[in-house]
Design an enzyme around this catalytic site. Sequence first.
Site, PDB file in Angstrom:
ATOM      1  CG  ASP A 548      -6.377 -11.088  12.483  1.00  0.00           C
ATOM      2  OD1 ASP A 548      -5.851 -12.057  11.924  1.00  0.00           O
ATOM      3  OD2 ASP A 548      -6.424 -10.952  13.714  1.00  0.00           O
ATOM      4  CE  LYS A 549      -9.315 -18.170  11.606  1.00  0.00           C
ATOM      5  NZ  LYS A 549      -9.969 -18.537  12.882  1.00  0.00           N
ATOM      6  CB  THR A 550      -8.199 -15.320  15.721  1.00  0.00           C
ATOM      7  OG1 THR A 550      -8.076 -16.521  14.955  1.00  0.00           O
ATOM      8  CG2 THR A 550      -8.517 -15.659  17.157  1.00  0.00           C
ATOM      9  NE  ARG A 729      -6.033 -22.379  16.876  1.00  0.00           N
ATOM     10  CZ  ARG A 729      -5.421 -21.342  17.447  1.00  0.00           C
ATOM     11  NH1 ARG A 729      -6.140 -20.355  17.944  1.00  0.00           N
ATOM     12  NH2 ARG A 729      -4.114 -21.276  17.519  1.00  0.00           N
ATOM     13  CG  ASP A 795      -6.623 -20.753  12.483  1.00  0.00           C
ATOM     14  OD1 ASP A 795      -5.977 -21.803  12.573  1.00  0.00           O
ATOM     15  OD2 ASP A 795      -7.663 -20.534  13.122  1.00  0.00           O
ATOM     16  CG  ASP A 926      -6.971  -9.057  17.112  1.00  0.00           C
ATOM     17  OD1 ASP A 926      -5.996  -8.944  16.340  1.00  0.00           O
ATOM     18  OD2 ASP A 926      -7.232 -10.100  17.736  1.00  0.00           O
ATOM     19  CG  ASN A 929       1.207 -11.340  15.719  1.00  0.00           C
ATOM     20  OD1 ASN A 929       2.114 -10.893  16.405  1.00  0.00           O
ATOM     21  ND2 ASN A 929       0.655 -12.510  15.947  1.00  0.00           N
ATOM     22  CG  ASP A 930      -3.417  -7.846  12.645  1.00  0.00           C
ATOM     23  OD1 ASP A 930      -2.913  -8.708  11.907  1.00  0.00           O
ATOM     24  OD2 ASP A 930      -4.418  -8.058  13.340  1.00  0.00           O
TER      25      ASP A 930
END
Length: 1294
Positions: A548-550, A729, A795, A926, A929-930
């Site tokens: 994941d990114k954020t 962003r 994103d 984190d 949503n994962d």
Amino acid sequence: MTPVQQADKIRTVPGEVLGGWQLGDSTGGTSLRVDSMEQENVKILNRGEEDEMELQGFRLSRWRLAVVGLGVLCTGGFLLLLLYWLPEWCVKSTCTRTTVQDAQVVLLRSTDEFRRWFLAKVRVMLAPGRSPFHILDTQTTTTSPFTPSPDTTPTAEKGPRHQTSEADPGQELIRRYGEYQPTQIRYFTHHSAKYYWNEEAQNFEVLIGLEDLQGSCSALHSEHSTGLSRNLQEYRRLFFGVNEIAVKVPSVFKLLIKEVLNPFYIFQLFSVILWGFEEYYYYAATIVFMSFISIATSLYTIKKQYITLRDMVAAHSIVRMSVFRANNEIEEVISTDLVPGDVIVIPSNGTIMPCDAVLVTGTCIVNESMLTGESVPVTKTNLPNPAQGDREEEEDCLFSTEEHKRHTLFCGTHVIQTRFYTGELVKAVVVRTGFSTAKGQLVRSILYPKPTDFKLYHDAYLFLLCLVAVAAIGFIYSIVLSIMKEVPVKEIILESLDIITITVPPALPAAMTAGIVYAQRRLKSIGIFCISPQRINICGQINLVCFDKTGTLTEDGLDMWGIQRVENGSFQMSEESAYKESLVKSQFVACMATCHSLTKIEGELSGDPLDLKMLEAISWTLEEATEEETALHERIMPTVVRPPKELLPPEPAASPELDLSVYEIGIVRQFPFSSALQRMSVVARRLGEKRMDAYLKGAPEVVASLCKKESVPEDFAEVLEGYTKKGFRVIALAHRRLESKLTWHRMQNVNRDHIEANMEFLGLIIMQNKLKAETPVVLQDLHRANIRTVMVTGDNMLTAISVARDCGMITPQDKIIIADALPPRDGQTAKITWRYADKPGKMPRLEEVVISLEDICHMDEAKSQHEQFHFAMSGKSFDIIMEHFPDMMQKLVLHGTVFARMAPDQKTQLIEALQGVDYYVGMCGDGANDCGALKRAHSGISLSELEASVASPFTSRTPNISCVPNLIREGRAALITSFCVFKFMALYSMIQYISVTLLYSILSNLGDLQFLFIDIAIILFLVFTMSLNPAWKELVSQPPPSGLISAPLLFSVMTQILICLCFQVIPFLWVQQEPWYEEWTPLSDACNTSTDMDTNMSSLEPDPDYIQNYENTSIFYVSSFQYIIVAIIFSKGKPFRQPSYKNWPFMLSALTLYVFMLFMLFHPIEAVDEFFQIVCVPFTWRIKLFLLILANAAVSVFVETFLLDIVLSKLVFSRDKQTSYGYAPAAMTPQVGMDHWGRKCLSWLCCQRNTAPKARYMHLAQELRVDPDWPPRPTTTTEAKPCPEKDYQMICSS
């Protein structure tokens, strides 16, 4: 007895119950079904879902039960164990096939790759109606898939009438509604879900809740917002059961029985009984003790996990709730009594939600960290009711918790505050209860996980089967030999069976588990916690990691970089801050001050980090109305925002309050942020003005599409691309002055689409999301280890690509191809347009560039000569390609590196797509949503310690991705340890098998204490200490072997078996050729000891088991050293584990055993020899044995270290990746050339051919290397052919 208590007492019909099986009529008269009929009777449950299953119906047969019972008696219960282990055999041996509708037992089989079998008993309950949504008071039914048509005959009327029982759960309701014909409801329970027979669908279906009605939003308001009567609530509870996620902690006795019935423990029980007959009491007691410790540890761990899970769900299991009844009364009930359709009142001080419910009035602020891992409070608004508004403006869609999650309160989430109208309560309609809720589904996935599919475990069973085959040979050999030598029948049976127990080592499970336990302990010491220890080994095979990114690759928080306003349709110069006196009255700042979802909780601002940073940047203050203030007004008091006083213009001294009021803005209505819409908006009014303003904030592309064209700058796309390429962003703002006819009351019912149109574009807010310091270093380590990395984020696409470049996931010289997919439209097929992300006009001709598979080709020389390409796509394109281009998706995931705007379910689908081409996939997120992806991956690593991490096998306390290489290193070490231990245990059993087989030839055997010394003092000490090697300090590019059935491991085991065989046969035959050799008796004196002992020796009786002899002593000495030799050569260090000399417990154990054995060999002590039943041999023979042992050690080390690790592994067993996949170095150095041709020669000598790779992704890579149309050329389009095969073709665009 209450209906709830009655609901727990479900009667089974027809017939009696015997041994847990429901007995029915004899099926002797049932006609035979042909194959076509059997196919028709196979139903599909949960079609298209994760838990899809095939279902077959069976009826119990009395004569089959009798035959099986007789077989159980004849086999001493073994047949019963076999049927317990194999559910399909159990059903097919005791039942006959029938239609699913008439089934007494159903046989279920999962349709996934595991194809697991389950069985369930069909039960029957009596109820006043067939559907849970039957309206008893009016004798009418609402639309329900479970409502039979008027001409449908109930199931009970089709066959013989069954007698009813007074214990039926619906008896009280049936008596209360005497005019109803009692209906028999057939159902079965599987994995905490009840499946009811649906007459219309002719299949069993699971009841979920109000969504089964497939009603619209307006119907939910009109038909379900008035509440249920008590009778109707009790009636529905018969179907939906108690509203409780009941995690039943099994008793220790049940867990013990389930654990003991494991096939290996049954085998151990057989072994112990056999050893008891042979009077091997010490060894039998030791195995019992080891099994007891193993079982006790396992029971403790399992019980602890059940208790932890039960405590996790207990917080919301039982709470008191206020229920709104149909007669407008409010009743206090226990949450376990709730059913779908109940209307509950949400208290103003908040509560823990005990069910899934949809808001019909009021607003709630909810913390959903329990489910999403996101601790940011979320605002939940009431479900829109199109019936009260303008139907032309708002479409009345079907209600769905997924589509309307912004209006749904999910089970387990914490309602912090409520907002309400005066005189009105905040009400919600219960839509799901129990295990059907979102929380219940999560708990079900934990209680009933999919089995771990790992090659090691399959190979381990195959290896054990090979050992069993070897044992069978020894079994036959011992029988034949014993018969030839006229051994008594009892001894023949015992000694033959003993061969089997020797070949399959009883300590194998404990030994295999040791490495995993030690790895789990080391992971815990570095802050990584594991709830699924079996997955540690799988971590060693990971060759691709999704991030994941954020919050994972980048920091959680965002920093304000600047703003760029728009005036008169053109961008102004970018500004560092909006905190200026000149901007305090601007619409741009007003939008920043109002367009957010922030709220005050206990006096502190709380909400989305982006919104917090935005309000902090302008230093405005937010005030919310108190409950007392709200109660004084007819409507909700608005939230008010004010600018800082120092930015206000000088105020007249006479009336400062009057001037100050001009700068107060009240937020009238809020349309929360939607990930599907990628925007949020608010309606606000500056105090003192009559007209209201609409403010919009969201993704720049979305906001621009909702604005007037003339207000959007012409260079909008270029400016936006410039920011996103730098990794910023970007958020766009817009404003619109609303019509004066929109009053406060009308505003509460207006559709957001009416508000979010014809906006004026205000400009951009540029936020900076910094990379975590550890990110580039970790990704570089993974790349060096040839582990692919993939970014999966929600994103923006260009922002994600920029971050991928900044962190090193995509190097600067690599090219990125973006796949833009469009769905079928206006009769045209779906299509994919290919374009470059960076300066497509300046790209070289694509025909001159060859895609290099970094994860397949491990040669740096080749990488330097070929440019790398990466694919990037959005979640929308991902869905289209998955649906219309399934074969294309398999090719794209080979190089797909950036997946942007991905929804949670799309992340899970991506994991499945990668696993579909045989990648071992890790997922690091984190928690937000994962959850689905973390559960589905081979190894999910959560960086969040919130309760959502319970879905992930691993949770890291360190909030960065440095845990990923640590986990893979420990996984590789545990995997190699498992291989070492398995090889050692195999050699241990084969060495002992060879020893016993040789001694059987002279009707001898190893003594009880010799067995005990070997199995306890040597084997257990070595096997439990050889697992203590820590992981190697860095990841290496060489991947570990994936299974036991591989050439290097088989070569290692087979050569060591042959070596041990040779060096046991030599002393066995050699000792018989010695001049002092004779058949040993108590009077034998090969050592030439004093004749003073003759009198004492003559009084001794001969050994009845013939344990004491020269062959036994020689074999015992040699084999004891062989165990230590193979333990040392198999306990390997680099490149996956620390060297063995750093494992001091193992070295101390091996050294101690060596010293003790050498002491026994060269300095015999009479008491020790008598204890071990060793006879005295001449000193010269001891020297010869020592030389044999040294030769054995030298040959074993040479074969394992030099021949296998250096020569064969380098030249034969390691596949030439370059040559195999189309790569060859431009110029070979002499050393490379020698290795190349040496490999060719040895491969030819070993008859090794260039076979196709086993992994699907490698096979695809080979195909793509010779495909002239791959990769797709820029400015081309791939269209799906309008045919059932969903093929595609390349079309060049003009």
